[in-house]
Design a protein around this motif. Structure first.
Motif, mmCIF file in Angstrom:
data_model
loop_
_atom_site.group_PDB
_atom_site.id
_atom_site.type_symbol
_atom_site.label_atom_id
_atom_site.label_comp_id
_atom_site.label_asym_id
_atom_site.label_seq_id
_atom_site.Cartn_x
_atom_site.Cartn_y
_atom_site.Cartn_z
ATOM 1 N N ASP A 22 0.756 -1.330 0.079
ATOM 2 C CA ASP A 22 0.047 -0.203 -0.057
ATOM 3 C C ASP A 22 0.917 1.121 0.009
ATOM 4 O O ASP A 22 0.625 2.218 -0.792
ATOM 5 C CB ASP A 22 -0.954 -0.098 1.299
ATOM 6 C CG ASP A 22 -1.995 -0.957 1.101
ATOM 7 O OD1 ASP A 22 -2.327 -1.391 -0.145
ATOM 8 O OD2 ASP A 22 -2.584 -1.376 2.188
ATOM 9 N N PHE A 25 2.212 2.180 -3.137
ATOM 10 C CA PHE A 25 1.093 2.895 -4.332
ATOM 11 C C PHE A 25 0.995 4.262 -3.984
ATOM 12 O O PHE A 25 1.100 5.200 -4.705
ATOM 13 C CB PHE A 25 -0.097 1.995 -4.048
ATOM 14 C CG PHE A 25 -1.111 2.425 -5.086
ATOM 15 C CD1 PHE A 25 -1.125 2.289 -6.561
ATOM 16 C CD2 PHE A 25 -2.134 3.317 -4.419
ATOM 17 C CE1 PHE A 25 -2.051 2.744 -7.115
ATOM 18 C CE2 PHE A 25 -3.204 3.618 -5.481
ATOM 19 C CZ PHE A 25 -3.257 3.375 -6.846
ATOM 20 N N GLU A 26 1.019 4.655 -2.486
ATOM 21 C CA GLU A 26 0.861 5.986 -2.292
ATOM 22 C C GLU A 26 1.937 6.888 -2.907
ATOM 23 O O GLU A 26 1.948 7.832 -3.199
ATOM 24 C CB GLU A 26 0.765 6.063 -0.465
ATOM 25 C CG GLU A 26 0.367 7.559 -0.421
ATOM 26 C CD GLU A 26 0.014 7.921 1.328
ATOM 27 O OE1 GLU A 26 -0.792 6.925 1.677
ATOM 28 O OE2 GLU A 26 0.096 9.069 1.614
ATOM 29 N N VAL A 29 1.806 7.555 -6.455
ATOM 30 C CA VAL A 29 0.736 8.633 -6.438
ATOM 31 C C VAL A 29 1.274 9.912 -6.158
ATOM 32 O O VAL A 29 1.020 10.897 -6.998
ATOM 33 C CB VAL A 29 -0.553 8.235 -5.858
ATOM 34 C CG1 VAL A 29 -1.565 9.492 -5.900
ATOM 35 C CG2 VAL A 29 -1.192 6.808 -6.446
ATOM 36 N N ARG A 30 1.881 10.024 -4.990
ATOM 37 C CA ARG A 30 2.636 11.341 -4.699
ATOM 38 C C ARG A 30 3.736 11.769 -5.409
ATOM 39 O O ARG A 30 3.762 13.001 -5.934
ATOM 40 C CB ARG A 30 3.102 11.250 -3.037
ATOM 41 C CG ARG A 30 1.995 10.882 -2.193
ATOM 42 C CD ARG A 30 2.674 11.415 -0.899
ATOM 43 N NE ARG A 30 1.416 11.221 0.205
ATOM 44 C CZ ARG A 30 0.658 12.275 0.662
ATOM 45 N NH1 ARG A 30 0.859 13.550 0.087
ATOM 46 N NH2 ARG A 30 -0.221 11.941 1.362
ATOM 47 N N GLY A 33 1.633 11.981 -9.331
ATOM 48 C CA GLY A 33 0.530 12.352 -9.638
ATOM 49 C C GLY A 33 0.320 13.741 -10.254
ATOM 50 O O GLY A 33 -0.542 14.150 -11.070
ATOM 51 N N GLY A 34 1.049 14.800 -9.548
ATOM 52 C CA GLY A 34 0.893 16.211 -10.084
ATOM 53 C C GLY A 34 1.299 16.075 -11.394
ATOM 54 O O GLY A 34 0.647 16.875 -12.455
ATOM 55 N N ARG A 35 2.690 15.695 -12.017
ATOM 56 C CA ARG A 35 2.958 15.701 -13.407
ATOM 57 C C ARG A 35 1.924 15.011 -14.211
ATOM 58 O O ARG A 35 1.623 15.522 -15.281
ATOM 59 C CB ARG A 35 4.313 14.965 -13.409
ATOM 60 C CG ARG A 35 4.937 15.117 -14.865
ATOM 61 C CD ARG A 35 6.108 14.242 -14.784
ATOM 62 N NE ARG A 35 5.954 12.841 -14.656
ATOM 63 C CZ ARG A 35 5.685 12.119 -15.693
ATOM 64 N NH1 ARG A 35 5.652 12.498 -17.064
ATOM 65 N NH2 ARG A 35 5.322 10.451 -15.461
ATOM 66 N N LEU A 37 -1.274 14.688 -13.723
ATOM 67 C CA LEU A 37 -2.752 15.757 -13.797
ATOM 68 C C LEU A 37 -2.361 16.803 -14.979
ATOM 69 O O LEU A 37 -3.370 17.113 -15.500
ATOM 70 C CB LEU A 37 -2.880 16.215 -12.461
ATOM 71 C CG LEU A 37 -4.253 16.859 -12.145
ATOM 72 C CD1 LEU A 37 -5.216 16.004 -12.594
ATOM 73 C CD2 LEU A 37 -4.220 17.321 -10.798
ATOM 74 N N SER A 38 -1.011 17.248 -14.749
ATOM 75 C CA SER A 38 -0.927 18.368 -15.795
ATOM 76 C C SER A 38 -1.045 17.962 -17.324
ATOM 77 O O SER A 38 -1.264 18.658 -18.320
ATOM 78 C CB SER A 38 0.204 19.196 -15.336
ATOM 79 O OG SER A 38 1.443 18.565 -15.230
ATOM 80 N N ARG A 51 -9.662 14.971 -13.023
ATOM 81 C CA ARG A 51 -9.370 13.949 -11.780
ATOM 82 C C ARG A 51 -9.786 12.427 -11.922
ATOM 83 O O ARG A 51 -9.338 11.588 -11.678
ATOM 84 C CB ARG A 51 -10.172 14.507 -10.538
ATOM 85 C CG ARG A 51 -9.621 15.895 -9.846
ATOM 86 C CD ARG A 51 -10.666 16.623 -9.218
ATOM 87 N NE ARG A 51 -10.732 15.851 -7.836
ATOM 88 C CZ ARG A 51 -10.331 16.051 -6.790
ATOM 89 N NH1 ARG A 51 -9.801 17.172 -6.475
ATOM 90 N NH2 ARG A 51 -10.701 15.242 -5.645
ATOM 91 N N LEU A 54 -7.442 10.768 -13.827
ATOM 92 C CA LEU A 54 -5.805 10.284 -13.148
ATOM 93 C C LEU A 54 -6.186 9.464 -12.382
ATOM 94 O O LEU A 54 -5.310 8.480 -12.215
ATOM 95 C CB LEU A 54 -5.451 11.796 -12.446
ATOM 96 C CG LEU A 54 -4.159 11.176 -11.541
ATOM 97 C CD1 LEU A 54 -2.968 11.400 -12.465
ATOM 98 C CD2 LEU A 54 -4.049 12.531 -10.491
ATOM 99 N N GLN A 55 -7.235 9.290 -11.775
ATOM 100 C CA GLN A 55 -7.722 7.866 -10.892
ATOM 101 C C GLN A 55 -7.654 6.844 -12.013
ATOM 102 O O GLN A 55 -7.146 5.720 -11.517
ATOM 103 C CB GLN A 55 -9.020 8.337 -10.320
ATOM 104 C CG GLN A 55 -9.465 6.990 -9.664
ATOM 105 C CD GLN A 55 -10.567 7.280 -8.557
ATOM 106 O OE1 GLN A 55 -10.569 8.494 -7.812
ATOM 107 N NE2 GLN A 55 -11.704 6.493 -8.294
ATOM 108 N N PHE A 58 -3.994 5.528 -12.567
ATOM 109 C CA PHE A 58 -3.269 4.766 -11.509
ATOM 110 C C PHE A 58 -4.014 3.668 -11.223
ATOM 111 O O PHE A 58 -3.288 2.536 -10.823
ATOM 112 C CB PHE A 58 -3.227 5.541 -10.129
ATOM 113 C CG PHE A 58 -2.306 6.485 -10.204
ATOM 114 C CD1 PHE A 58 -1.114 6.377 -10.103
ATOM 115 C CD2 PHE A 58 -2.595 7.906 -10.157
ATOM 116 C CE1 PHE A 58 0.015 7.299 -10.170
ATOM 117 C CE2 PHE A 58 -1.673 8.865 -10.094
ATOM 118 C CZ PHE A 58 -0.414 8.575 -10.207
#
Ligand SMILES: [Zn+2]
Lengths: 201, 82
Positions: A22, A25-26, A29-30, A33-35, A37-38, A51, A54-55, A58
């Motif tokens: 777990d 995985f987090e 995402v951290r 995720g930002g890159r 998302l853009s 959003r 993005l989900q 992952f």
């Protein structure tokens, strides 16, 4: 960013991901995720949709992690999944009627010569690309292109996919990719020329 | 070669995908036509501006992911695993 991690750290993260940890995985995402998302926002201008995409990115990546080959980078692999997730959303959305690209292409005389003189752009105007308002104008101009042309341009010029990769992602021929890329750039050029000067509107 | 034909070769010219013979025809037209020289330059500048736009946007605002979205994604994965 995971892309900033060294090789050994990336390998360790991958092993933990494959073990279904777990915390790994987090961390992914951290880190990414930002890159991602853009990247997704280039295609989906609606934040809720971005959003969701993005989900999906992952979740798909995690389901397929065993099939990921260590040869390429995890961040490169995720980038492709994210672009595909965004394109998938665009496809499933009901298509809005799109403006034609024809009116943004150059005009020619019957003998095939430019209908109007083409001037160079003013250096001062080019320099304003540094400014926020000009960048907003450029972004609006890109958004104004018909979607099937804009997507090809983004995939080729911004994401850096080649002609055949782009063709496969969009389910069109390589020839259609080449034509749409050229038309999209021509149309964007027409829109930018209105701000950069050098020719009659 | 007309200006209309010239324009159709631009993308391949910039991608280095023209034959020597095609390049010669292309460049011969440029030697005679300032409109097409300007068209080629501004076409190239268009692509540069497009690429700069996205590169710069990310430099200025380092991409971040909202905390609540991280939580949503982690929850979605947990639900999927169950
Ligand atoms: Zn010409």
């Amino acid at each position: 960013m995971a892309s900033g991690k060294d090789r050994a750290a990336r390998q360790r993260l991958l092993e933990r991901l494959r073990a279904g940890e777990d915390a790994a995985f987090e961390e992914l995402v951290r880190d990414e995720g930002g890159r991602l998302l853009s990247v997704i926002r280039r295609y989906l201008r609606d934040e809720e949709e971005a959003r969701d995409a993005l989900q999906e990115t992952f979740l798909s990546a995690f389901r397929a992690i065993d099939r990921f080959e260590g040869g390429s980078r995890l961040s490169t692999w995720l980038h492709r999944i994210a672009v595909n997730a965004a394109l998938m959303r665009l496809r499933s959305r009901r298509r809005r009627p799109e403006g034609s690209i024809e009116e943004l292409l150059p005009d020619y005389h019957q003998d095939g010569h430019h209908a109007r003189p083409v001037g160079p752009w003013r250096p001062e105007a080019l320099a304003t690309v540094e400014r926020k308002e000009t960048r907003r104008f450029v972004r609006r101009s890109i958004d104004a292109l018909p979607e099937n042309y804009r997507n090809v341009m983004l995939l080729r010029d911004i994401e850096g996919f080649d002609t055949s990769e782009t063709a496969a992602m969009l389910g069109i021929s390589t020839n259609a990719v080449k034509i749409r890329l050229h038309r999209a750039r021509q149309a964007l050029r027409t829109l930018l020329a209105r701000e950069m000067g050098g020719e009659a509107p | 070669m007309t200006c209309r034909e010239f324009a159709e070769f631009i993308a391949d010219y910039l991608a280095g995908e023209l034959s020597d013979a095609q390049i010669a025809v292309f460049e011969r037209h440029m030697a005679l036509c300032s409109d097409c020289v300007n068209y080629l330059t501004t076409y190239r500048q268009t692509v540069e501006i497009e690429q700069q736009l996205f590169a710069r946007a990310e430099q200025e605002v380092p991409p971040t992911i909202p905390e609540d979205l991280i939580t949503a994604i982690i929850d979605a994965r947990r639900r999927q695993a169950e």
